[in-house]
Design a protein around this motif. Structure first.
Motif, mmCIF file in Angstrom:
data_model
loop_
_atom_site.group_PDB
_atom_site.id
_atom_site.type_symbol
_atom_site.label_atom_id
_atom_site.label_comp_id
_atom_site.label_asym_id
_atom_site.label_seq_id
_atom_site.Cartn_x
_atom_site.Cartn_y
_atom_site.Cartn_z
ATOM 1 N N UNK A 311 107.224 80.311 127.887
ATOM 2 C CA UNK A 311 108.329 80.762 127.038
ATOM 3 C C UNK A 311 107.866 81.234 125.667
ATOM 4 N N UNK A 312 106.593 80.993 125.333
ATOM 5 C CA UNK A 312 106.068 81.388 124.032
ATOM 6 C C UNK A 312 106.330 80.393 122.924
ATOM 7 N N UNK A 313 106.887 79.216 123.263
ATOM 8 C CA UNK A 313 107.193 78.210 122.245
ATOM 9 C C UNK A 313 106.003 77.280 122.047
ATOM 10 N N UNK A 314 104.908 77.854 121.554
ATOM 11 C CA UNK A 314 103.653 77.119 121.405
ATOM 12 C C UNK A 314 103.031 77.414 120.051
ATOM 13 N N UNK A 315 102.113 76.548 119.649
ATOM 14 C CA UNK A 315 101.287 76.787 118.472
ATOM 15 C C UNK A 315 100.145 77.704 118.890
ATOM 16 N N UNK A 316 100.146 78.923 118.411
ATOM 17 C CA UNK A 316 99.216 79.943 118.890
ATOM 18 C C UNK A 316 97.930 79.909 118.072
ATOM 19 N N UNK A 317 96.881 79.440 118.702
ATOM 20 C CA UNK A 317 95.560 79.351 118.083
ATOM 21 C C UNK A 317 94.527 79.755 119.127
ATOM 22 N N UNK A 318 93.328 80.166 118.720
ATOM 23 C CA UNK A 318 92.276 80.425 119.706
ATOM 24 C C UNK A 318 91.955 79.167 120.508
ATOM 25 N N UNK A 319 91.682 79.366 121.802
ATOM 26 C CA UNK A 319 91.498 78.239 122.725
ATOM 27 C C UNK A 319 90.243 78.436 123.574
ATOM 28 N N UNK A 320 89.485 77.362 123.761
ATOM 29 C CA UNK A 320 88.464 77.246 124.813
ATOM 30 C C UNK A 320 89.057 76.365 125.895
ATOM 31 N N UNK A 321 89.070 76.838 127.140
ATOM 32 C CA UNK A 321 89.720 76.072 128.205
ATOM 33 C C UNK A 321 88.887 76.131 129.477
ATOM 34 N N UNK A 322 88.652 74.958 130.086
ATOM 35 C CA UNK A 322 87.919 74.952 131.346
ATOM 36 C C UNK A 322 87.824 73.577 131.963
ATOM 37 N N UNK A 323 87.214 73.558 133.142
ATOM 38 C CA UNK A 323 86.998 72.315 133.883
ATOM 39 C C UNK A 323 85.537 72.260 134.309
ATOM 40 N N UNK A 324 85.194 71.230 135.062
ATOM 41 C CA UNK A 324 83.879 71.128 135.681
ATOM 42 C C UNK A 324 83.975 71.608 137.131
ATOM 43 N N UNK A 325 82.942 72.264 137.600
ATOM 44 C CA UNK A 325 82.972 72.852 138.942
ATOM 45 C C UNK A 325 83.198 71.809 140.028
ATOM 46 N N UNK A 326 82.775 70.584 139.793
ATOM 47 C CA UNK A 326 82.780 69.553 140.842
ATOM 48 C C UNK A 326 83.448 68.273 140.332
ATOM 49 N N UNK A 327 84.633 68.394 139.781
ATOM 50 C CA UNK A 327 85.297 67.280 139.103
ATOM 51 C C UNK A 327 85.292 65.982 139.913
ATOM 52 N N UNK A 328 85.621 66.055 141.196
ATOM 53 C CA UNK A 328 85.785 64.834 141.997
ATOM 54 C C UNK A 328 84.486 64.334 142.624
ATOM 55 N N UNK A 329 83.396 65.060 142.461
ATOM 56 C CA UNK A 329 82.145 64.664 143.119
ATOM 57 C C UNK A 329 81.593 63.352 142.566
ATOM 58 N N UNK A 330 81.876 63.069 141.297
ATOM 59 C CA UNK A 330 81.402 61.807 140.726
ATOM 60 C C UNK A 330 82.068 60.612 141.362
ATOM 61 N N UNK A 331 83.363 60.709 141.592
ATOM 62 C CA UNK A 331 84.107 59.593 142.169
ATOM 63 C C UNK A 331 83.581 59.232 143.557
ATOM 64 N N UNK A 332 83.500 60.226 144.438
ATOM 65 C CA UNK A 332 83.136 59.938 145.825
ATOM 66 C C UNK A 332 81.621 59.853 146.021
ATOM 67 N N UNK A 333 80.882 60.594 145.205
ATOM 68 C CA UNK A 333 79.425 60.453 145.264
ATOM 69 C C UNK A 333 78.981 59.077 144.816
ATOM 70 N N UNK A 334 79.621 58.540 143.790
ATOM 71 C CA UNK A 334 79.278 57.200 143.310
ATOM 72 C C UNK A 334 79.643 56.142 144.342
#
Length: 510
Positions: A311-334
């Motif tokens: 809706x555009x009702x946000x504080x507009x600032x530059x953003x860095x956004x991302x995740x890790x390629x293998x987020x769940x691998x730590x849980x099940x690998x461990x």
């Protein structure tokens, strides 16, 4: 707590204890005294940084002030020693936390380069921990501060039922006391950053996991307007919807109020005064396995971040956004590494059935090319629970503000003291933090990982300084557009552009 969670908790708890014991500093000198708006503080001077610990940014939210908005900290005379960590906010024992029953915990730590300077970018770090655990003492930011030439402020905030109890007994807008704490810390930065060599007009809020969801919430929060100029979101997609498996995302008020009714009923309370009189240890025990977090509705978070972005009702600032390629691998690998027992095909199929119900057969067929079962399960849950909302977040964010998208990839540090799983674990949840902070729960960086750490610190600090993560001599990082398929892949083997949509099978999940 499941068997796999208990195993991982035991392994990580050893590392967390070591993290609290291994840090050393030199003695204080005259350069370690700084005047804040509430009084003078004396910190610790290290080889490259000055560190000030346990500075109060708000009054203790105790007694009748439990479940109220944060109040200003009291002033003090003389010089306050800021050489030890404050008590952590009330929480149970956890791998990423420190057991505590203290409610006098609204303190922050400041780390700044030792060399003289002023108007440095300020990075306000908001820790993760599912909104129920976490402490500033776990993350050592000296490398980030010194190499990046930034002032790092780390904030503790109320957790669990203490920070996110949404109850009619407490008022119709209750439930976001932890977010209010974070905003109180931002206001403290506005008043005090210059005293530590920082620029109060150039503040980046940065968080991972629950900390990243917090950053998304502040983007959508009218009460955070003007308190920050940049945002870094790591492993907490703004478009994530609340569910039984994604409980750190903002939840509907009806869900939060049901939690509060269950809690109050178990304690025999029908009034706010009764709840405020319950001892902290009893309240922790009564909270049990309930998952608390930000609550939709009210002045702090009137809209879900995804709705606010659309809706555009946000504080507009530059953003860095991302995740890790293998987020769940730590849980099940461990789990597999700790028990020595691989996840079976039957267990994989049962878990997929539990999560996806009638669509389980389609999911199993689409991922039939991945083996063994543990790797397949980790990939399915990473793509569906992390990559899908991240892709939607990339679109929404880049439609509204300057956005740079990424994912950490390649072989990241594994858990200290735990053998590696039989299959590639890649860049798992939380492993990205090793590139910025020193955490004893993860193995030390190898040469390739250290090279990546040096570059991402340079890029993150450039972003904090200018809103652009590009630095001379590195691969160009283009600003994202809503139609982008590619993100910047941050890999120890080399930084490239990667097709995020294809790699994570986003078309299938959509």
């Amino acid at each position: 707590m499941s068997v796999r969670t208990k195993v991982l908790a035991t392994v990580l708890a050893v590392g967390t204890t070591a993290a609290l014991a291994c840090y050393t500093t030199t003695s204080a000198t005259a350069d370690s005294v700084v005047q804040t708006d509430r009084g003078a503080v004396r910190g610790l001077v290290g080889e490259d940084t000055r560190t000030f610990r346990g500075i109060p940014y708000a009054a203790p939210p105790t007694g009748e002030w439990r479940w109220r908005s944060p109040r200003p900290a009291a002033k003090w005379s003389g010089i306050r020693e800021a050489t030890s960590y404050a008590d952590t906010c009330a929480q149970v024992d956890h791998p990423i936390g420190v057991a505590s029953t203290s409610e006098d915990c609204l303190y922050l730590d400041v780390t700044t380069p030792k060399r003289p300077g002023k108007n440095r970018p300020v990075v306000l770090w908001i820790h993760g921990g599912s909104f129920t655990n976490g402490a500033t003492s776990i993350y050592k930011p000296e490398r980030f501060s010194a190499q990046g030439d930034v002032v790092v402020v780390q904030v503790q905030y109320r957790l669990g039922a203490f920070g996110f109890l949404g109850s009619p007994l407490l008022g119709s807008g209750s439930g976001n006391f932890g977010l209010e704490d974070q905003q109180a810390a931002m206001r403290w930065v506005q008043r005090n950053a210059a005293a530590f060599g920082g620029n109060p007009s150039n503040v980046t809020i940065m968080g991972e996991s629950a900390g990243a969801y917090s950053v998304c919430d502040h983007l959508a929060s009218p009460t955070a307007t003007g308190l920050f100029q940049r945002a870094v979101i790591q492993s907490g997609p703004c478009a994530q919807e609340y569910s039984a498996t994604n409980y750190a995302a903002p939840r509907p008020r009806a869900v939060a109020e049901q939690y509060s009714r269950d809690l109050a009923g178990s304690l025999g309370c029908t009034t706010a005064d009764c709840l405020r009189a319950v001892p902290a240890d009893r309240l922790l025990a009564a909270s049990g396995s309930a998952k608390f977090g930000p609550v939709l509705g009210g002045p702090v978070l009137p809209l879900h971040p995804a709705v606010a972005l659309a809706s555009g009702k946000v504080n507009r600032v530059p953003v860095l956004h991302g995740i890790n390629h293998d987020e769940e691998h730590g849980r099940y690998g461990a789990q597999e590494a700790a028990t020595g027992e691989p996840i079976t095909d039957a267990e994989y199929e049962a878990e997929v059935g539990k999560v996806f119900g009638a669509d389980a057969g389609k999911v199993l067929e689409r991922y039939s090319d991945i083996h063994p079962a543990g790797l397949a399960l980790s990939t399915v849950l990473t793509d569906s629970q992390w990559a899908l909302p991240a892709a939607r977040s990339n679109l929404l964010l880049s439609s509204r503000m300057p956005t740079y998208t990424f994912e950490f990839a390649g072989k990241a540090p594994w858990y200290a003291g735990l053998r590696e799983p039989a299959w590639p674990f890649g860049s798992h949840h939380m492993s990205d933090l090793a590139y910025f902070f020193d955490l004893a729960i993860l193995e030390p960086l190898n040469a390739g990982q250290q090279k990546l750490a040096d570059e991402v610190i340079a890029r993150w600090s450039s972003f904090a300084r200018t809103g652009d993560p590009n630095v001379r001599g590195t691969k160009y990082w283009p600003r994202a557009t809503p139609l982008d398929r590619q993100v910047q892949s941050l890999n120890p083997a080399g930084i490239t552009r990667t097709d995020f949509i294809t790699d994570h099978r986003i078309a299938f999940w959509r």
